[in-house]
Design a protein around this motif. Structure first.
Motif, PDB file in Angstrom:
ATOM      1  N   GLU A  59      52.057 -28.374  28.174  1.00  0.00           N
ATOM      2  CA  GLU A  59      51.240 -29.537  27.810  1.00  0.00           C
ATOM      3  C   GLU A  59      51.207 -29.636  26.298  1.00  0.00           C
ATOM      4  N   LEU A  60      51.875 -30.658  25.780  1.00  0.00           N
ATOM      5  CA  LEU A  60      52.000 -30.793  24.333  1.00  0.00           C
ATOM      6  C   LEU A  60      50.981 -31.798  23.816  1.00  0.00           C
ATOM      7  N   TRP A  81      62.351 -24.066  27.420  1.00  0.00           N
ATOM      8  CA  TRP A  81      61.539 -22.872  27.740  1.00  0.00           C
ATOM      9  C   TRP A  81      60.996 -22.955  29.163  1.00  0.00           C
ATOM     10  N   SER A  82      60.536 -24.152  29.504  1.00  0.00           N
ATOM     11  CA  SER A  82      59.945 -24.370  30.815  1.00  0.00           C
ATOM     12  C   SER A  82      60.908 -24.012  31.945  1.00  0.00           C
ATOM     13  N   SER A  83      62.202 -24.188  31.705  1.00  0.00           N
ATOM     14  CA  SER A  83      63.188 -23.906  32.752  1.00  0.00           C
ATOM     15  C   SER A  83      63.443 -22.405  32.923  1.00  0.00           C
ATOM     16  N   TYR A  84      63.060 -21.611  31.940  1.00  0.00           N
ATOM     17  CA  TYR A  84      63.257 -20.158  32.043  1.00  0.00           C
ATOM     18  C   TYR A  84      61.998 -19.402  32.457  1.00  0.00           C
ATOM     19  N   LEU A  85      60.852 -19.882  32.011  1.00  0.00           N
ATOM     20  CA  LEU A  85      59.609 -19.138  32.226  1.00  0.00           C
ATOM     21  C   LEU A  85      59.041 -19.481  33.592  1.00  0.00           C
ATOM     22  N   GLN A  86      58.627 -18.459  34.290  1.00  0.00           N
ATOM     23  CA  GLN A  86      58.198 -18.670  35.650  1.00  0.00           C
ATOM     24  C   GLN A  86      56.715 -18.391  35.783  1.00  0.00           C
ATOM     25  N   SER A  87      55.893 -19.341  35.334  1.00  0.00           N
ATOM     26  CA  SER A  87      54.448 -19.153  35.387  1.00  0.00           C
ATOM     27  C   SER A  87      53.808 -20.420  35.928  1.00  0.00           C
ATOM     28  N   ASN A  88      52.696 -20.254  36.632  1.00  0.00           N
ATOM     29  CA  ASN A  88      51.980 -21.432  37.139  1.00  0.00           C
ATOM     30  C   ASN A  88      50.950 -21.936  36.145  1.00  0.00           C
ATOM     31  N   VAL A  89      50.654 -21.131  35.144  1.00  0.00           N
ATOM     32  CA  VAL A  89      49.594 -21.504  34.203  1.00  0.00           C
ATOM     33  C   VAL A  89      50.213 -22.354  33.089  1.00  0.00           C
ATOM     34  N   PRO A  90      49.695 -23.556  32.874  1.00  0.00           N
ATOM     35  CA  PRO A  90      50.279 -24.413  31.835  1.00  0.00           C
ATOM     36  C   PRO A  90      50.210 -23.756  30.452  1.00  0.00           C
ATOM     37  N   VAL A  91      51.261 -23.959  29.664  1.00  0.00           N
ATOM     38  CA  VAL A  91      51.277 -23.509  28.276  1.00  0.00           C
ATOM     39  C   VAL A  91      50.893 -24.716  27.423  1.00  0.00           C
ATOM     40  N   ARG A  92      49.755 -24.621  26.754  1.00  0.00           N
ATOM     41  CA  ARG A  92      49.280 -25.754  25.956  1.00  0.00           C
ATOM     42  C   ARG A  92      49.629 -25.553  24.487  1.00  0.00           C
ATOM     43  N   VAL A  93      50.288 -26.559  23.918  1.00  0.00           N
ATOM     44  CA  VAL A  93      50.780 -26.435  22.546  1.00  0.00           C
ATOM     45  C   VAL A  93      50.223 -27.570  21.692  1.00  0.00           C
ATOM     46  N   ALA A 131      49.398 -17.165  25.801  1.00  0.00           N
ATOM     47  CA  ALA A 131      50.265 -17.799  26.812  1.00  0.00           C
ATOM     48  C   ALA A 131      50.861 -16.741  27.736  1.00  0.00           C
ATOM     49  N   LEU A 132      51.272 -15.626  27.163  1.00  0.00           N
ATOM     50  CA  LEU A 132      51.840 -14.532  27.952  1.00  0.00           C
ATOM     51  C   LEU A 132      50.756 -13.851  28.798  1.00  0.00           C
ATOM     52  N   ASP A 143      39.649 -21.587  27.041  1.00  0.00           N
ATOM     53  CA  ASP A 143      39.176 -22.858  27.585  1.00  0.00           C
ATOM     54  C   ASP A 143      40.357 -23.790  27.804  1.00  0.00           C
ATOM     55  N   THR A 144      40.255 -24.640  28.813  1.00  0.00           N
ATOM     56  CA  THR A 144      41.393 -25.507  29.132  1.00  0.00           C
ATOM     57  C   THR A 144      41.582 -26.624  28.100  1.00  0.00           C
TER      58      THR A 144
END
Ligand SMILES: [Zn+2]
Length: 410
Positions: A59-60, A81-93, A131-132, A143-144
């Motif tokens: 989420e940018l 990055w999104s295509s390699y990382l396998q997480s359900n938690v959104p990465v907020r940038v 994020a990790l 916080d979200t």
């Protein structure tokens, strides 16, 4: 500056080891070397718009002054990055765009916060970039409405925004720089900092950040070995201005069995030394050039490269290497329970149209167990007895798609 910020805000957390603990993060700075790339034919450009199979949501949030063309280019990098990382938690940038006062300074980035003592961390006393930490923990920790990664891009650099054609020889490719900066925010960074002209320190609050644990200086001396190095010290400075390597097993495997040389110039470079790959080993135009300390005019790197992916895997990132697979993956929908699992878990199969098999992979990509589920319709019991504790990925293929889920084994 990094330490000043850290200590100013470190008053907010307490020494409660049962609940996870957070602290402010810090940034790495990244430069252009002013050179022009001469041999770009060999640069693998694996990604074209629309072909990326995203796994982890990014989420940018762009500040108002980010040009629209720049936004597209930064999104392109996040999709990779999104295509390699396998997480359900959104990465907020959060991405900011401002004059940095020096056109050779391209950008800086880092985790907005660091966390420790959460379920799944290898040790309660090791910090993780947020994020990790969230990818391992499986849920948001901050916080979200709070960013996980902050990126500041220098508005005065001579940017190339196009992600399809070749990069003009007098321009800096924004997608390449964004991919690099996100790499720092995801965990490619050390805590080593300058404390005086003759000493450096490692760790925050006497605790290392996860990347630090893999730092090694010949012959095989770990920088986190307190019997060899005190912090801050002259010995530590000597170790980071000679040969310094990343010794994680996945990174080493991807480097053909050799330790991975890190950027360790003769003069310690605050905010850059240690937190980059060695420029001389990983030259412009080669597969692993993304995380070197500087980028040349006309250089395009549109893939993290196997060594950087190996490093992230060593840090604990759940990864998928084979991104060429076209099978769409639906993450986190199966509702496995209990998770963490001790001896077995229940795998609900109602969502799966044609159940055939469920395959469990360790974090290094090895298949560790498989279960025939072709006769089950509602749910299956998956036995995990005898598996080492840790994080695993479960795959349940379903026709031309697949479900995936992360499973923690206790
Ligand atoms: Zn950098």
């Amino acid at each position: 500056m990094r330490n000043a910020l850290f200590f100013a805000l470190s008053l907010f957390y307490c020494l409660n080891l049962t609940a996870q603990t957070g602290a402010p993060g810090y940034d790495i700075t990244c430069w252009t070397n002013g050179n022009t790339a001469s041999d770009l034919e060999s640069v693998p450009v694996k990604f074209a718009r629309g072909k990326v199979n995203a796994l982890t949501p990014f989420e940018l949030t762009f500040s108002e002054n980010v040009p629209e063309a720049a936004e597209a280019s930064i999104r392109f990098a996040a999709d990779i990055w999104s295509s390699y990382l396998q997480s359900n938690v959104p990465v907020r940038v959060n991405i900011d765009w401002r004059d940095q006062g020096d056109e050779n300074l391209l950008a800086s980035a880092g985790p907005s916060t660091i966390y420790r003592a959460f379920a799944g961390s290898i040790d309660n006393d090791v910090w993780y970039p947020v994020a990790l930490a969230e990818a391992i923990f499986g849920e948001d920790l901050n916080d979200t409405d709070e960013a996980d990664i902050n990126v500041v891009v220098n508005s005065t650099a001579n940017w190339n925004f196009d992600t399809e054609g070749t990069v003009p020889r007098n321009r800096i490719d924004l997608a390449t720089v964004a991919l690099h900066e996100l790499g720092h925010g995801l965990g490619f960074l050390s805590s080593i900092d300058s404390t005086s002209d003759t000493t450096v320190s490692i760790g925050f609050d006497d605790r290392f950040i996860i990347y630090d644990l893999f730092l090694e200086t010949p012959p095989g001396r770990s920088l986190t070995d307190s019997t060899l190095f005190t912090s801050p010290s002259k010995e530590l400075l000597a170790a980071v201005i000679e040969r310094l390597d990343f010794a994680g097993e996945n990174a080493v495997r991807e480097n053909g069995g050799e330790l991975v040389p890190l950027f360790a110039p003769q003069t310690f470079d605050v905010g850059s030394s240690v937190s980059h790959l060695d420029e001389r080993t990983f030259r412009t135009g080669t597969t692993n050039a993304l995380m070197t300390p500087s980028i040349a005019n006309g250089e395009a790197v549109r893939d993290p490269g196997p060594i950087t992916l190996g490093i992230l895997e060593d840090l604990g990132w759940p990864l998928r290497y084979d991104i060429s697979a076209t099978q769409p993956v639906i993450a986190g929908r199966l509702g496995i329970y209990p998770n963490p699992a001790r001896s077995s878990f229940t795998l609900p199969l109602e969502e799966v149209l044609s159940p055939s098999v469920a395959v469990l992979y360790a974090m290094d990509g090895r298949e560790v167990r498989r279960l025939d589920v072709s006769r089950q319709r509602v749910a299956a019991q998956f036995d995990v007895t005898g598996l080492p504790p840790g994080l695993y990925t479960l795959y349940v293929p379903d026709g031309n798609r697949a479900f995936s889920a992360r499973v923690m084994v206790r």
